[in-house]
Design a protein around this motif. Structure first.
Motif, PDB file in Angstrom:
ATOM      1  N   SER A   1       0.846  -1.195   0.000  1.00  0.00           N
ATOM      2  CA  SER A   1       0.000   0.000   0.000  1.00  0.00           C
ATOM      3  C   SER A   1       0.875   1.235   0.000  1.00  0.00           C
ATOM      4  CB  SER A   1      -0.912   0.012   1.228  1.00  0.00           C
ATOM      5  OG  SER A   1      -1.685   1.193   1.256  1.00  0.00           O
ATOM      6  N   ARG A   2       0.695   2.103  -0.990  1.00  0.00           N
ATOM      7  CA  ARG A   2       1.517   3.308  -1.075  1.00  0.00           C
ATOM      8  C   ARG A   2       1.088   4.366  -0.056  1.00  0.00           C
ATOM      9  NH1 ARG A   2       4.922   3.351  -5.261  1.00  0.00           N
ATOM     10  NH2 ARG A   2       4.577   1.868  -6.955  1.00  0.00           N
ATOM     11  N   GLN A   3      -0.197   4.483   0.180  1.00  0.00           N
ATOM     12  CA  GLN A   3      -0.703   5.478   1.120  1.00  0.00           C
ATOM     13  C   GLN A   3      -1.749   4.835   2.026  1.00  0.00           C
ATOM     14  OE1 GLN A   3      -2.005   8.577  -1.643  1.00  0.00           O
ATOM     15  NE2 GLN A   3      -0.162   9.747  -1.203  1.00  0.00           N
TER      16      GLN A   3
ATOM     17  N   SER B   1      -4.343   4.135   4.861  1.00  0.00           N
ATOM     18  CA  SER B   1      -5.213   5.012   5.644  1.00  0.00           C
ATOM     19  C   SER B   1      -5.337   4.490   7.064  1.00  0.00           C
ATOM     20  CB  SER B   1      -6.600   5.090   5.002  1.00  0.00           C
ATOM     21  OG  SER B   1      -7.192   3.807   4.918  1.00  0.00           O
TER      22      SER B   1
ATOM     23  N   ASP C   1      -0.168   4.599  10.925  1.00  0.00           N
ATOM     24  CA  ASP C   1       1.021   5.439  10.993  1.00  0.00           C
ATOM     25  C   ASP C   1       2.165   4.721  10.274  1.00  0.00           C
ATOM     26  OD1 ASP C   1      -0.329   7.385  12.412  1.00  0.00           O
ATOM     27  OD2 ASP C   1       0.277   6.596  14.366  1.00  0.00           O
ATOM     28  N   ASP C   2       2.580   5.302   9.165  1.00  0.00           N
ATOM     29  CA  ASP C   2       3.548   4.658   8.277  1.00  0.00           C
ATOM     30  C   ASP C   2       4.974   5.083   8.649  1.00  0.00           C
ATOM     31  OD1 ASP C   2       4.991   3.565   6.213  1.00  0.00           O
ATOM     32  OD2 ASP C   2       3.761   4.416   4.612  1.00  0.00           O
TER      33      ASP C   2
END
Length: 207
Positions: free
Chosen positions: A147-149, A151, A154-155
């Protein structure tokens, strides 16, 4: 419920284990592409001569024969250059005089005696052992795709970065006793092994 997204790590830095400890659950990425000089297969320790990076060699060139993106989950560990003996000797040299090296040595030495095929499996076995030694019991799972972004997560995949770390307001390194602090000064955010060997069962209070 709070969730952190992390890269897999080889005896990861203190910051990485802080996330395991503080979040309700943690996702570990295994579908990202392989990059050199990252915590995925490297840890940093403090030695008499300063900081030293220990790197697990991986067989990325032979596997990626179709010029496809090589996923971390597919990385195989190489036996190149007798690295297991080199890493264990480095740890002995760096931490033999630390207060808790002898206490944890038998648990850690096993990782340099047993061979693992895949880096992710090796790192996960390390994580489980280190968490037990820290007496923390995080809820951990692995990603099923990339997953690039993400939701509501906290990445920290790029925040906890060996070469170019990004700001992390929740992580404020705190000083603890280190073997070579008198020679080199306090070295922050080293491998979790540095904290364990120097602080023992008090290590968890620094997470």
């Amino acid at each position: 419920m709070s969730t952190a997204l992390l890269q897999t790590t080889y005896f990861g830095p203190i910051q990485w284990y802080q996330k395991l400890y503080r979040y309700d659950q943690t996702l570990i990425e295994q579908y990202d592409s392989y990059q050199k000089q990252t915590y995925r297969n490297r840890c940093v320790i403090a030695t008499a001569n300063g900081l030293q990076a220990l790197t697990v060699p991986v067989e990325h060139d032979t596997l990626n024969i179709k010029n496809e993106i090589l996923k971390v989950k597919d990385l195989r560990i190489s036996d190149h250059n007798n690295w297991r003996r080199i890493h264990w000797n480095a740890l002995q040299s760096a931490y033999n005089e630390s207060p808790f090296f002898d206490y944890y040595a038998d648990d850690i030495r096993l990782f340099f005696e047993k061979k693992y095929e895949f880096l992710v499996d090796f790192n996960e076995a390390i994580r489980q052992t280190v968490c037990n030694l820290l007496d923390i019991h995080p809820q951990v799972s692995y990603t099923t795709d990339f997953s690039r972004q993400p939701s509501d997560i906290d990445d920290y995949r790029e925040v906890i970065n060996a070469k170019h770390p990004q700001p992390d307001e929740d992580f404020q390194p705190r000083r603890y006793w280190q073997v070579f602090e008198g020679k080199h000064g306090f070295q922050a955010n080293l491998s979790i092994l540095d904290l364990l060997f120097n602080m023992g069962n008090e290590a968890v209070f620094y997470l």
